[in-house]
Scaffold this motif. Structure first.
Motif, PDB file in Angstrom:
ATOM      1  N   MET A 193      55.553  40.864  56.902  1.00 36.57           N
ATOM      2  CA  MET A 193      56.085  40.983  55.553  1.00 36.57           C
ATOM      3  C   MET A 193      55.631  42.283  54.917  1.00 36.57           C
ATOM      4  SD  MET A 193      55.626  37.138  54.035  1.00 36.57           S
ATOM      5  CE  MET A 193      53.871  37.177  54.341  1.00 36.57           C
ATOM      6  N   GLU A 194      56.508  42.857  54.119  1.00 34.69           N
ATOM      7  CA  GLU A 194      56.185  44.108  53.446  1.00 34.69           C
ATOM      8  C   GLU A 194      55.543  43.825  52.092  1.00 34.69           C
ATOM      9  OE1 GLU A 194      58.341  48.200  51.804  1.00 34.69           O
ATOM     10  OE2 GLU A 194      59.516  46.634  52.794  1.00 34.69           O
ATOM     11  N   LYS A 195      54.370  44.415  51.889  1.00 37.31           N
ATOM     12  CA  LYS A 195      53.675  44.271  50.610  1.00 37.31           C
ATOM     13  C   LYS A 195      54.376  45.116  49.562  1.00 37.31           C
ATOM     14  CE  LYS A 195      49.603  46.053  50.520  1.00 37.31           C
ATOM     15  NZ  LYS A 195      48.175  46.226  50.826  1.00 37.31           N
ATOM     16  N   ILE A 196      54.658  44.506  48.388  1.00 39.57           N
ATOM     17  CA  ILE A 196      55.363  45.255  47.350  1.00 39.57           C
ATOM     18  C   ILE A 196      54.463  45.617  46.163  1.00 39.57           C
ATOM     19  CG2 ILE A 196      57.612  44.306  47.970  1.00 39.57           C
ATOM     20  CD1 ILE A 196      57.385  42.334  45.721  1.00 39.57           C
ATOM     21  N   TRP A 197      53.259  45.039  46.117  1.00 36.50           N
ATOM     22  CA  TRP A 197      52.334  45.367  45.018  1.00 36.50           C
ATOM     23  C   TRP A 197      50.960  44.827  45.373  1.00 36.50           C
ATOM     24  CZ3 TRP A 197      49.409  42.259  41.677  1.00 36.50           C
ATOM     25  CH2 TRP A 197      48.861  42.905  40.548  1.00 36.50           C
ATOM     26  N   SER A 198      49.913  45.510  44.935  1.00 32.53           N
ATOM     27  CA  SER A 198      48.555  45.009  45.142  1.00 32.53           C
ATOM     28  C   SER A 198      47.628  45.540  44.061  1.00 32.53           C
ATOM     29  CB  SER A 198      48.020  45.406  46.524  1.00 32.53           C
ATOM     30  OG  SER A 198      47.836  46.801  46.608  1.00 32.53           O
ATOM     31  N   LYS A 199      46.569  44.786  43.819  1.00 30.25           N
ATOM     32  CA  LYS A 199      45.562  45.192  42.826  1.00 30.25           C
ATOM     33  C   LYS A 199      44.260  44.490  43.168  1.00 30.25           C
ATOM     34  CE  LYS A 199      44.499  45.314  37.879  1.00 30.25           C
ATOM     35  NZ  LYS A 199      44.211  46.768  37.884  1.00 30.25           N
ATOM     36  N   THR A 200      43.162  45.185  42.981  1.00 27.63           N
ATOM     37  CA  THR A 200      41.846  44.573  43.124  1.00 27.63           C
ATOM     38  C   THR A 200      41.266  44.328  41.745  1.00 27.63           C
ATOM     39  OG1 THR A 200      41.432  45.662  45.251  1.00 27.63           O
ATOM     40  CG2 THR A 200      39.523  44.837  44.047  1.00 27.63           C
ATOM     41  N   LEU A 201      41.004  43.058  41.446  1.00 28.95           N
ATOM     42  CA  LEU A 201      40.410  42.688  40.166  1.00 28.95           C
ATOM     43  C   LEU A 201      38.893  42.664  40.313  1.00 28.95           C
ATOM     44  CD1 LEU A 201      42.652  39.758  38.843  1.00 28.95           C
ATOM     45  CD2 LEU A 201      42.437  42.051  37.876  1.00 28.95           C
ATOM     46  N   LYS A 202      38.211  43.569  39.626  1.00 28.54           N
ATOM     47  CA  LYS A 202      36.756  43.579  39.628  1.00 28.54           C
ATOM     48  C   LYS A 202      36.227  42.478  38.707  1.00 28.54           C
ATOM     49  CE  LYS A 202      36.647  48.581  40.409  1.00 28.54           C
ATOM     50  NZ  LYS A 202      36.201  49.898  39.871  1.00 28.54           N
ATOM     51  N   ALA A 203      34.938  42.204  38.812  1.00 30.51           N
ATOM     52  CA  ALA A 203      34.329  41.173  37.974  1.00 30.51           C
ATOM     53  C   ALA A 203      34.579  41.463  36.507  1.00 30.51           C
ATOM     54  CB  ALA A 203      32.829  41.105  38.247  1.00 30.51           C
ATOM     55  N   GLY A 204      35.080  40.477  35.786  1.00 30.58           N
ATOM     56  CA  GLY A 204      35.343  40.604  34.358  1.00 30.58           C
ATOM     57  C   GLY A 204      36.719  41.132  34.029  1.00 30.58           C
ATOM     58  N   GLU A 205      37.435  41.676  35.000  1.00 26.71           N
ATOM     59  CA  GLU A 205      38.734  42.275  34.715  1.00 26.71           C
ATOM     60  C   GLU A 205      39.814  41.222  34.504  1.00 26.71           C
ATOM     61  OE1 GLU A 205      38.934  46.767  36.474  1.00 26.71           O
ATOM     62  OE2 GLU A 205      39.651  45.159  37.770  1.00 26.71           O
ATOM     63  N   LYS A 206      40.894  41.634  33.874  1.00 28.53           N
ATOM     64  CA  LYS A 206      42.034  40.783  33.595  1.00 28.53           C
ATOM     65  C   LYS A 206      43.303  41.522  33.969  1.00 28.53           C
ATOM     66  CE  LYS A 206      41.685  42.391  28.832  1.00 28.53           C
ATOM     67  NZ  LYS A 206      42.572  43.548  29.019  1.00 28.53           N
ATOM     68  N   TRP A 207      44.398  40.766  34.074  1.00 30.87           N
ATOM     69  CA  TRP A 207      45.696  41.373  34.392  1.00 30.87           C
ATOM     70  C   TRP A 207      46.787  40.394  33.995  1.00 30.87           C
ATOM     71  CZ3 TRP A 207      49.808  39.801  37.420  1.00 30.87           C
ATOM     72  CH2 TRP A 207      50.819  40.753  37.618  1.00 30.87           C
ATOM     73  N   SER A 208      47.923  40.932  33.598  1.00 32.01           N
ATOM     74  CA  SER A 208      49.113  40.091  33.404  1.00 32.01           C
ATOM     75  C   SER A 208      50.333  40.899  33.788  1.00 32.01           C
ATOM     76  CB  SER A 208      49.232  39.608  31.952  1.00 32.01           C
ATOM     77  OG  SER A 208      49.487  40.696  31.079  1.00 32.01           O
ATOM     78  N   GLY A 209      51.380  40.188  34.209  1.00 33.47           N
ATOM     79  CA  GLY A 209      52.610  40.875  34.570  1.00 33.47           C
ATOM     80  C   GLY A 209      53.716  39.897  34.896  1.00 33.47           C
ATOM     81  N   ASN A 210      54.931  40.407  34.950  1.00 34.30           N
ATOM     82  CA  ASN A 210      56.092  39.606  35.323  1.00 34.30           C
ATOM     83  C   ASN A 210      56.233  39.598  36.841  1.00 34.30           C
ATOM     84  OD1 ASN A 210      56.588  39.390  32.597  1.00 34.30           O
ATOM     85  ND2 ASN A 210      58.212  40.927  32.571  1.00 34.30           N
ATOM     86  N   ILE A 211      56.425  38.423  37.400  1.00 29.28           N
ATOM     87  CA  ILE A 211      56.649  38.282  38.839  1.00 29.28           C
ATOM     88  C   ILE A 211      57.889  37.407  39.029  1.00 29.28           C
ATOM     89  CG2 ILE A 211      55.701  37.547  41.054  1.00 29.28           C
ATOM     90  CD1 ILE A 211      52.912  37.894  39.905  1.00 29.28           C
ATOM     91  N   GLY A 212      58.892  37.946  39.687  1.00 32.23           N
ATOM     92  CA  GLY A 212      60.136  37.212  39.878  1.00 32.23           C
ATOM     93  C   GLY A 212      59.983  36.053  40.849  1.00 32.23           C
ATOM     94  N   ARG A 213      60.932  35.135  40.810  1.00 32.64           N
ATOM     95  CA  ARG A 213      60.899  33.996  41.732  1.00 32.64           C
ATOM     96  C   ARG A 213      61.157  34.491  43.157  1.00 32.64           C
ATOM     97  NH1 ARG A 213      66.590  30.841  41.553  1.00 32.64           N
ATOM     98  NH2 ARG A 213      67.928  32.540  40.792  1.00 32.64           N
ATOM     99  N   GLY A 214      60.692  33.687  44.110  1.00 31.45           N
ATOM    100  CA  GLY A 214      60.855  34.062  45.502  1.00 31.45           C
ATOM    101  C   GLY A 214      59.855  35.094  45.981  1.00 31.45           C
ATOM    102  N   LYS A 215      58.641  35.066  45.408  1.00 29.52           N
ATOM    103  CA  LYS A 215      57.580  35.984  45.811  1.00 29.52           C
ATOM    104  C   LYS A 215      56.340  35.195  46.243  1.00 29.52           C
ATOM    105  CE  LYS A 215      59.713  39.849  44.517  1.00 29.52           C
ATOM    106  NZ  LYS A 215      61.040  39.250  44.268  1.00 29.52           N
ATOM    107  N   TYR A 216      55.597  35.769  47.178  1.00 32.16           N
ATOM    108  CA  TYR A 216      54.268  35.270  47.502  1.00 32.16           C
ATOM    109  C   TYR A 216      53.247  36.031  46.660  1.00 32.16           C
ATOM    110  CZ  TYR A 216      55.884  32.956  51.833  1.00 32.16           C
ATOM    111  OH  TYR A 216      56.504  32.143  52.742  1.00 32.16           O
TER     112      TYR A 216
END
Length: 239
Positions: A1-24
């Protein structure tokens, strides 16, 4: 499978975003005792969001693992768990607060430590809710990935310190278009007195279509009905 996005969350970090249906959405812990607190909302209508009571009641469990789904308050499936190396993700202990964090790990401030100050789940969630046109009123119980909290016969809640090891993974499949909010902050029942410093890698891949023999669809009759509600929702909108 082809990776389409990645991020490493460090301790204490936060993140939000839109993710469409049909994704792992694939999570990997880079150390022991990781914890990612997670919220999910319908991207199209944010009044629909993850509902902890319905999710646990319909599936006869208070913890989630492979085969389980995250149900919304409209009886639809926001996401399914398709892989889980730990076998247990906590739904009942919630997220950390400022009062708890200061008491458990010692009071810190941004002014003194800049980005090394100790963050809490509640503040992280509230900031990301604002960024997604919501408010503190939209804050609901979360799922704590990689954490095992079990209840003894006397009613006490207990945190398993040996549950999550470095390299542990859990993978969700999105069944709806979602807003995902993440906070890499400790589980409130983790007894450690030092603020955990564990990074977690988050990756998104395209997922194949879901069929009627899918493990999450067939896990329980209640799951199947929730999937039917989800498919009807998108079919009626022509999406």
């Amino acid at each position: 499978m082809e990776k389409i996005w990645s991020k490493t969350l460090k301790a204490g970090e936060k993140w939000s975003g839109n993710i469409g249906r049909g994704k792992y959405i694939h999570f990997k812990a880079l150390g022991d005792n990781a914890n990612i607190s997670m919220l999910m909302y319908n991207m199209i209508d944010t009044s629909e969001r993850y509902n902890m009571p319905d999710t646990t009641k319909a599936q006869y469990t208070y913890h989630l693992t492979k085969g389980n789904v995250l149900m919304s308050d409209n009886g639809r499936v926001l996401a399914s768990i398709v892989e889980d190396s730990t076998g247990w993700n906590d739904t009942i202990s919630g997220y950390t607060t400022r009062e708890f964090t200061d008491k458990q790990y010692g009071k810190t401030t941004y002014q003194d430590l800049k980005n090394n100050w100790y963050r809490c789940g509640e503040e992280n969630f509230k900031m990301e809710l604002i960024r997604n046109n919501m408010t503190a009123r939209d804050l609901v119980p979360c799922v704590n990935l990689f954490s095992k909290v079990y209840v003894k016969e006397d009613g006490s809640m207990n945190y398993d310190l040996n549950h999550c090891k470095a390299g542990a993974t859990v993978t969700f499949r999105t069944e709806m278009d979602i807003i995902c909010i993440l906070s890499n902050t400790p589980n409130p029942l983790n007894p450690a007195t030092e603020f955990p410093d564990v990074c977690v890698v988050v990756e998104v891949y395209n997922a194949p279509p879901v069929d009627l023999m899918d493990e999450c669809v067939c896990y329980r009759a209640e799951n199947y009905r929730a999937f039917e509600n989800t498919w009807d929702y998108y079919n009626l909108m022509g999406l």
